[in-house]
Design a protein around this motif. Structure first.
Motif, PDB file in Angstrom:
ATOM      1  N   ASP A  22      42.987  32.549  43.967  1.00  0.00           N
ATOM      2  CA  ASP A  22      42.096  32.883  42.851  1.00  0.00           C
ATOM      3  C   ASP A  22      41.356  31.661  42.333  1.00  0.00           C
ATOM      4  N   SER A  43      35.527  36.807  33.994  1.00  0.00           N
ATOM      5  CA  SER A  43      36.529  37.812  34.338  1.00  0.00           C
ATOM      6  C   SER A  43      35.858  39.056  34.921  1.00  0.00           C
ATOM      7  N   LYS A  47      36.392  39.528  38.781  1.00  0.00           N
ATOM      8  CA  LYS A  47      37.472  40.524  38.792  1.00  0.00           C
ATOM      9  C   LYS A  47      38.878  39.908  38.806  1.00  0.00           C
ATOM     10  N   ILE A  48      39.080  39.009  37.849  1.00  0.00           N
ATOM     11  CA  ILE A  48      40.408  38.451  37.591  1.00  0.00           C
ATOM     12  C   ILE A  48      40.681  38.680  36.104  1.00  0.00           C
ATOM     13  N   LYS A  49      41.859  39.162  35.772  1.00  0.00           N
ATOM     14  CA  LYS A  49      42.193  39.450  34.373  1.00  0.00           C
ATOM     15  C   LYS A  49      42.048  38.188  33.529  1.00  0.00           C
ATOM     16  N   LEU A  53      42.908  34.358  34.469  1.00  0.00           N
ATOM     17  CA  LEU A  53      41.733  33.514  34.662  1.00  0.00           C
ATOM     18  C   LEU A  53      41.793  32.279  33.773  1.00  0.00           C
ATOM     19  N   HIS A  56      44.103  29.771  35.335  1.00  0.00           N
ATOM     20  CA  HIS A  56      43.496  29.144  36.505  1.00  0.00           C
ATOM     21  C   HIS A  56      42.411  28.144  36.099  1.00  0.00           C
TER      22      HIS A  56
END
Length: 100
Positions: A22, A43, A47-49, A53, A56
């Motif tokens: 990710d 986000s 498409k990462i919560k 996110l 990361h």
């Protein structure tokens, strides 16, 4: 060339940042997109919560691969020119290499 303990620490942070798919996805997105994005926009686009996110992005900022700036009530994430040049010279060719 003398390699210091700080060099080793910095390199370890870089490899840690690149060790999750990710985070690589985030870097690739920011490399090819010019605009600065807040957490909610990023986000939605990749498409990462948001909670994941945020974690990361923190790792990427610590490694010096992503920049951030505060604008009113939000934080914008982006790659500056030096970060983009690094990604274009290292990350994008690595993607091509893995396709072989």
């Amino acid at each position: 060339m003398k390699i210091t303990e700080q060099d080793i620490k910095n390199l370890s942070l870089l490899f840690k940042a690149l060790s999750h798919k990710d985070r690589v996805k985030i870097l690739l997105f920011l490399t090819v997109n010019q605009e600065k994005n807040n957490l909610r926009e990023l986000s939605r686009k990749i498409k990462i919560k948001p909670a994941m996110l945020s974690n990361h992005l923190k790792e990427l900022v610590i490694a010096g691969l992503v920049s951030r700036e505060r604008e009113r009530n939000s934080v914008l994430y982006y790659m500056d020119e030096i970060q983009k040049e690094w990604a274009e010279s290292i990350l994008l060719p690595a993607v091509e290499f893995t396709k072989q």
